[in-house]
Motif scaffolding. Structure first.
Motif, PDB file in Angstrom:
ATOM      1  N   ASP A 191      -9.728  -2.363  12.836  1.00  0.00           N
ATOM      2  CA  ASP A 191      -9.749  -3.295  11.705  1.00  0.00           C
ATOM      3  C   ASP A 191     -10.322  -2.660  10.434  1.00  0.00           C
ATOM      4  O   ASP A 191      -9.842  -2.914   9.324  1.00  0.00           O
ATOM      5  N   LYS A 192     -11.340  -1.844  10.583  1.00  0.00           N
ATOM      6  CA  LYS A 192     -11.986  -1.255   9.403  1.00  0.00           C
ATOM      7  C   LYS A 192     -11.096  -0.218   8.715  1.00  0.00           C
ATOM      8  O   LYS A 192     -11.320   0.117   7.546  1.00  0.00           O
ATOM      9  N   ALA A 193     -10.075   0.256   9.423  1.00  0.00           N
ATOM     10  CA  ALA A 193      -9.187   1.265   8.848  1.00  0.00           C
ATOM     11  C   ALA A 193      -8.261   0.682   7.788  1.00  0.00           C
ATOM     12  O   ALA A 193      -7.631   1.430   7.028  1.00  0.00           O
ATOM     13  N   TYR A 194      -8.163  -0.641   7.726  1.00  0.00           N
ATOM     14  CA  TYR A 194      -7.360  -1.276   6.669  1.00  0.00           C
ATOM     15  C   TYR A 194      -8.118  -2.427   6.006  1.00  0.00           C
ATOM     16  O   TYR A 194      -7.521  -3.283   5.350  1.00  0.00           O
ATOM     17  N   ALA A 195      -9.443  -2.428   6.137  1.00  0.00           N
ATOM     18  CA  ALA A 195     -10.283  -3.450   5.496  1.00  0.00           C
ATOM     19  C   ALA A 195     -10.614  -3.002   4.073  1.00  0.00           C
ATOM     20  O   ALA A 195     -11.736  -2.576   3.772  1.00  0.00           O
ATOM     21  N   ILE A 196      -9.634  -3.118   3.192  1.00  0.00           N
ATOM     22  CA  ILE A 196      -9.731  -2.518   1.860  1.00  0.00           C
ATOM     23  C   ILE A 196     -10.261  -3.480   0.797  1.00  0.00           C
ATOM     24  O   ILE A 196     -10.288  -3.133  -0.387  1.00  0.00           O
ATOM     25  N   GLU A 197     -10.695  -4.671   1.210  1.00  0.00           N
ATOM     26  CA  GLU A 197     -11.138  -5.669   0.236  1.00  0.00           C
ATOM     27  C   GLU A 197     -12.322  -5.170  -0.595  1.00  0.00           C
ATOM     28  O   GLU A 197     -12.434  -5.483  -1.785  1.00  0.00           O
ATOM     29  N   ASN A 198     -13.194  -4.405   0.033  1.00  0.00           N
ATOM     30  CA  ASN A 198     -14.336  -3.826  -0.674  1.00  0.00           C
ATOM     31  C   ASN A 198     -14.149  -2.302  -0.704  1.00  0.00           C
ATOM     32  O   ASN A 198     -14.432  -1.617   0.284  1.00  0.00           O
ATOM     33  N   PRO A 199     -13.637  -1.753  -1.815  1.00  0.00           N
ATOM     34  CA  PRO A 199     -13.337  -0.310  -1.856  1.00  0.00           C
ATOM     35  C   PRO A 199     -14.530   0.579  -1.530  1.00  0.00           C
ATOM     36  O   PRO A 199     -14.382   1.621  -0.884  1.00  0.00           O
ATOM     37  N   SER A 277      -2.597  -5.541  -1.316  1.00  0.00           N
ATOM     38  CA  SER A 277      -3.439  -5.431  -0.127  1.00  0.00           C
ATOM     39  C   SER A 277      -2.631  -5.741   1.133  1.00  0.00           C
ATOM     40  O   SER A 277      -2.748  -5.023   2.147  1.00  0.00           O
ATOM     41  N   ARG A 278      -1.822  -6.787   1.088  1.00  0.00           N
ATOM     42  CA  ARG A 278      -0.998  -7.130   2.249  1.00  0.00           C
ATOM     43  C   ARG A 278      -0.001  -6.017   2.567  1.00  0.00           C
ATOM     44  O   ARG A 278       0.246  -5.706   3.739  1.00  0.00           O
ATOM     45  N   PHE A 279       0.569  -5.421   1.525  1.00  0.00           N
ATOM     46  CA  PHE A 279       1.524  -4.322   1.751  1.00  0.00           C
ATOM     47  C   PHE A 279       0.820  -3.138   2.404  1.00  0.00           C
ATOM     48  O   PHE A 279       1.359  -2.525   3.343  1.00  0.00           O
ATOM     49  N   PHE A 280      -0.377  -2.806   1.926  1.00  0.00           N
ATOM     50  CA  PHE A 280      -1.131  -1.697   2.508  1.00  0.00           C
ATOM     51  C   PHE A 280      -1.406  -1.959   3.984  1.00  0.00           C
ATOM     52  O   PHE A 280      -1.242  -1.071   4.837  1.00  0.00           O
ATOM     53  N   LYS A 281      -1.824  -3.172   4.308  1.00  0.00           N
ATOM     54  CA  LYS A 281      -2.114  -3.504   5.701  1.00  0.00           C
ATOM     55  C   LYS A 281      -0.850  -3.469   6.541  1.00  0.00           C
ATOM     56  O   LYS A 281      -0.869  -2.995   7.690  1.00  0.00           O
ATOM     57  N   PHE A 282       0.250  -3.970   5.993  1.00  0.00           N
ATOM     58  CA  PHE A 282       1.520  -3.941   6.727  1.00  0.00           C
ATOM     59  C   PHE A 282       1.904  -2.515   7.077  1.00  0.00           C
ATOM     60  O   PHE A 282       2.250  -2.210   8.235  1.00  0.00           O
ATOM     61  N   LYS A 283       1.867  -1.604   6.118  1.00  0.00           N
ATOM     62  CA  LYS A 283       2.280  -0.223   6.374  1.00  0.00           C
ATOM     63  C   LYS A 283       1.337   0.470   7.359  1.00  0.00           C
ATOM     64  O   LYS A 283       1.783   1.243   8.224  1.00  0.00           O
ATOM     65  N   THR A 284       0.047   0.164   7.269  1.00  0.00           N
ATOM     66  CA  THR A 284      -0.913   0.776   8.188  1.00  0.00           C
ATOM     67  C   THR A 284      -0.711   0.250   9.605  1.00  0.00           C
ATOM     68  O   THR A 284      -0.660   1.024  10.573  1.00  0.00           O
ATOM     69  N   LEU A 285      -0.579  -1.056   9.738  1.00  0.00           N
ATOM     70  CA  LEU A 285      -0.386  -1.661  11.059  1.00  0.00           C
ATOM     71  C   LEU A 285       0.929  -1.230  11.678  1.00  0.00           C
ATOM     72  O   LEU A 285       1.003  -0.952  12.883  1.00  0.00           O
ATOM     73  N   GLN A 286       1.971  -1.179  10.877  1.00  0.00           N
ATOM     74  CA  GLN A 286       3.269  -0.755  11.398  1.00  0.00           C
ATOM     75  C   GLN A 286       3.191   0.673  11.938  1.00  0.00           C
ATOM     76  O   GLN A 286       3.705   0.973  13.030  1.00  0.00           O
ATOM     77  N   ALA A 287       2.530   1.548  11.196  1.00  0.00           N
ATOM     78  CA  ALA A 287       2.380   2.936  11.657  1.00  0.00           C
ATOM     79  C   ALA A 287       1.542   2.998  12.928  1.00  0.00           C
ATOM     80  O   ALA A 287       1.863   3.741  13.873  1.00  0.00           O
ATOM     81  N   LEU A 288       0.472   2.224  12.984  1.00  0.00           N
ATOM     82  CA  LEU A 288      -0.358   2.191  14.185  1.00  0.00           C
ATOM     83  C   LEU A 288       0.431   1.719  15.395  1.00  0.00           C
ATOM     84  O   LEU A 288       0.333   2.305  16.483  1.00  0.00           O
ATOM     85  N   CYS A 289       1.222   0.680  15.229  1.00  0.00           N
ATOM     86  CA  CYS A 289       1.981   0.139  16.356  1.00  0.00           C
ATOM     87  C   CYS A 289       2.996   1.136  16.891  1.00  0.00           C
ATOM     88  O   CYS A 289       3.273   1.160  18.100  1.00  0.00           O
ATOM     89  N   ARG A 290       3.532   1.955  16.020  1.00  0.00           N
ATOM     90  CA  ARG A 290       4.449   3.004  16.478  1.00  0.00           C
ATOM     91  C   ARG A 290       3.689   4.067  17.274  1.00  0.00           C
ATOM     92  O   ARG A 290       4.219   4.620  18.241  1.00  0.00           O
TER      93      ARG A 290
END
Length: 481
Positions: A191-199, A277-290
């Protein structure tokens, strides 16, 4: 242990079992099965170190948000909940609270836990608090009541902890080397790998992740490379599951933003817009799932929590202290798009979806059927009632919805999702509720009384389906790495 004039427990052998059929199914086919607890938050160091708790408050009340919320509702000062009061004072306040939890699952759980672990048969209240505290504290000092002893009492075979990508997993490997019959496995929680709300805090975490992966993270590509290294590291140490806690999953059909540009903005301390932010999380999660697919892992998504709603208490006590609730996020469209994006590239691994908002049960129960297949039984799972829904009504609703819209026979059953070593009677609670639902259907003429077949279905849901679904084996540990 019996106290004068104290009312006895209601937890008789047939608790929650309201037909002869339910009683047969539970006592013959469910009661004595081992437990596979494939998602919890138990500290691996306390398993590996076989911790001996100093007192009942330490073992039972510390970290328990359910109990804390109930005590706050009763107006009990915070010093007796998370504050400076002594352990016996805190326990006395909890004992005072218990009678007021009537009809809340805490009332059932509290008395199940006292009975199963400590053979305490009475109803807990402030009247017997001191006696109960002394009785349980005495037992907790004996070897049978260490963390491994407590797990053994409940016939726990497998537990999966929840671990950050930067964790060393030393306790998991050390525990495996000891040759214990209990199996302890890590689960990858990025979760912390895409928790970008606080830079600022995110960049601090990236530095730690880079150190763990022995990589410098200067780009989004570097981030994925570091996560890939850590996934390989976890895999060598027995990990076969990932887990994610999200409000909702995200999906973008096209390349709405340049992901490397977004990463650069974060590196320079700029806060992204909600859409970015949602796009960043989508791309990170999609890559992780692969990546999970390549390793043959199971991926879990806990969806729907609205966290840290009380910012004053967040500042006072920190996160995970009992100020989260059910959210009302839109789930269906993005969830379908996200899973479909993985299916399109033939990279959708086994998946468990946990729903926190009961209004969305039918969405989740029908969604899993869209992506089942690939010659894997129950590949996509509608996970058991989670958090606020792991109570009688919540579990019945999940079971009934899955039965109506999917195949309950393929369900992989219950888990604790708990930080407490005393929470494992929740499996018993689930099993009794499950057997009662099947028994009621037989009694009402909805199902035939085919004892052996229904007994097999019950046993599968409680234990065997999880055995077959997960790749849990001591051979998974590379103990030399």
């Amino acid at each position: 242990m019996n106290s004068a004039n104290q009312p006895m427990s209601f937890l008789f052998d047939d608790f929650l079992l309201q037909s002869t059929y339910a009683k047969t199914l539970y006592h013959t086919y469910a009661k004595n099965l081992p437990i596979i607890d494939y998602h919890n938050h138990l500290p691996p160091a306390e398993v590996n170190g076989n911790r001996q708790f100093k007192n009942l408050t330490e073992a039972w009340l510390a970290g328990d948000h359910y109990k804390w919320r109930a005590m706050r509702t009763l107006g009990i000062p915070e010093k007796y909940i998370t504050g400076e009061a002594g352990p016996e004072e805190k326990f006395e306040k909890w004992a005072y609270s218990v009678p007021f939890t009537i009809r809340n699952p805490l009332y059932h759980w509290t008395h199940l836990e006292l009975k199963r672990y400590f053979d305490f048969e009475e109803l807990l209240s402030e009247k017997n608090a001191a006696e109960v505290y002394a009785h349980c504290n005495q037992l907790l000092q004996t070897p049978d009541f260490s963390t491994l002893g407590l797990l053994g009492k409940m016939k726990v075979e497998v537990i999966c902890s929840t671990d950050d990508p930067i964790d060393s997993l030393g306790d998991h490997v050390d525990f495996a080397q000891k040759g214990n019959s209990l199996q302890l496995y890590p689960a990858f929680r990025p979760d912390k790998a895409y928790a970008i709300e606080n830079p600022e805090s995110y960049l601090s975490y990236l530095e730690k992740l880079g150190q763990a992966a022995n990589l410098k993270i200067d780009s989004f590509e570097d981030l994925l490379a570091a996560l890939q290294v850590r996934i390989a590291y976890f895999h060598q140490r027995g990990c076969r599951l990932s887990d994610h806690g999200l409000e909702q999953l995200y999906y973008f059909e096209g390349e709405d933003y340049q992901i490397e540009e977004l990463f650069t903005m974060i590196r320079f301390g700029k806060k992204l817009s909600d859409s970015e932010s949602r796009f960043f999380k989508f791309k990170t999660l999609q890559a992780l799932c692969r990546m999970y697919f390549e390793k043959g892992w199971v991926q879990q998504f806990h969806l729907g929590a609205l966290r840290n709603t009380n910012t004053y208490q967040l500042r006072q006590l920190g996160p995970d202290t009992g100020f989260d609730s059910i959210g009302d996020f839109d789930q269906a469209k993005a969830l379908a798009g996200f899973l479909n994006s993985l299916e399109e590239s033939e990279q959708l691994t086994k998946t468990i979806l946990y729903n926190l908002n009961p209004r969305d049960n039918a969405i989740f129960a029908t969604m899993i059927g869209n992506f089942n297949g690939g010659e894997i039984k129950g590949k996509i799972q509608f996970g058991s009632g989670w958090w606020y829904l792991d109570q009688k009504d919540g579990m019945e609703a999940q079971i009934n919805t899955l039965s109506n819209m999917g195949l309950i026979s393929c369900f992989i059953g219950m888990l604790t999702d708990s930080r407490s070593f005393l929470s494992f009677p929740r499996h018993e609670y689930f099993r009794r509720i499950l057997c009662n639902l099947f028994g009621q259907d037989v009694q009402n003429g909805i199902l035939p009384w085919d004892e052996k077949w229904l007994g097999k279905i019950i046993s599968d849901i409680c234990y065997q389906n999880a055995c077959n679904y997960f790749d849990f084996s001591p051979k998974n540990f590379d103990l030399k790495s």
